[in-house]
Design a protein around this motif. Sequence first.
Motif, PDB file in Angstrom:
ATOM      1  N   ASN A  66    -179.019  10.193  79.150  1.00 19.35           N
ATOM      2  CA  ASN A  66    -177.987  10.575  78.184  1.00 19.35           C
ATOM      3  C   ASN A  66    -177.977  12.080  77.959  1.00 19.35           C
ATOM      4  O   ASN A  66    -176.906  12.688  77.859  1.00 19.35           O
ATOM      5  N   LEU A 108    -170.360  14.133  75.765  1.00 21.43           N
ATOM      6  CA  LEU A 108    -170.059  14.485  74.373  1.00 21.43           C
ATOM      7  C   LEU A 108    -168.587  14.846  74.174  1.00 21.43           C
ATOM      8  O   LEU A 108    -167.968  14.352  73.234  1.00 21.43           O
ATOM      9  N   ASP A 164    -174.926  14.938  78.681  1.00 22.16           N
ATOM     10  CA  ASP A 164    -174.350  15.230  77.370  1.00 22.16           C
ATOM     11  C   ASP A 164    -173.232  16.270  77.446  1.00 22.16           C
ATOM     12  O   ASP A 164    -172.261  16.194  76.697  1.00 22.16           O
ATOM     13  N   GLN A 180    -170.192   4.172  68.294  1.00 24.63           N
ATOM     14  CA  GLN A 180    -170.654   5.524  67.975  1.00 24.63           C
ATOM     15  C   GLN A 180    -170.628   5.845  66.487  1.00 24.63           C
ATOM     16  O   GLN A 180    -170.972   6.966  66.098  1.00 24.63           O
ATOM     17  N   HIS A 208    -174.671  10.681  67.558  1.00 28.65           N
ATOM     18  CA  HIS A 208    -174.972  11.472  68.749  1.00 28.65           C
ATOM     19  C   HIS A 208    -176.337  12.131  68.627  1.00 28.65           C
ATOM     20  O   HIS A 208    -177.168  12.043  69.538  1.00 28.65           O
TER      21      HIS A 208
END
Length: 189
Positions: A159, A167, A163, A131, A146
């Motif tokens: 995704n 996230l 999220d 990431q 992101h």
Amino acid sequence: MRAGLSTLPDTAEELAYELLAPLGNRWRHTAGVAARAAELAAPLEIDRDVLVAAAWLHDIGYAERTVVTGFHPLDGARHLERLAWPAAIIGLVAQHSGARFVAAVRGLAEELAAYPDDSGLISDALTYADQTVGPDGRRVTAGQRHDEMLRRHGPASWNALVDHVRLPHLRGVTERVEHRLALAGAPGR
């Protein structure tokens, strides 16, 4: 195996190169993640060979000859299982970067659950490396990665659909790893 290769990371790099080099940016990203993982291992006091090998292999499920379900963490893990890689590496590949959230909405949660989820610092380190490296292999912040990922995959992607739960998980990983790096006197990002 190329002459002179003797370590797990070397063997992983060779396999990743064979599968991902034709994919351009996917290879550049993978090489960047492996380099980042190598930097993280010592300050985080985790097994460098396992972390770096998993970093080299984390995206092999994108290679055409590995694709079965179209979900790269699962396809990569299955490919590694067929090749008899260590279970710890297979589990890291399967579970990297919050794969369980995407697997759930894709109807693949049960299949992914067949691979162990370490959920420890080594798993966090792999996710953090993934990431904090962009598609072109350059270092980015977790926030930049992101945002780029959502743009690239689009608002209707798997995704994007997860999220709201993925996230917070990724932010927690980033906070834990950066805290440990700070304690070790190593720079984050």
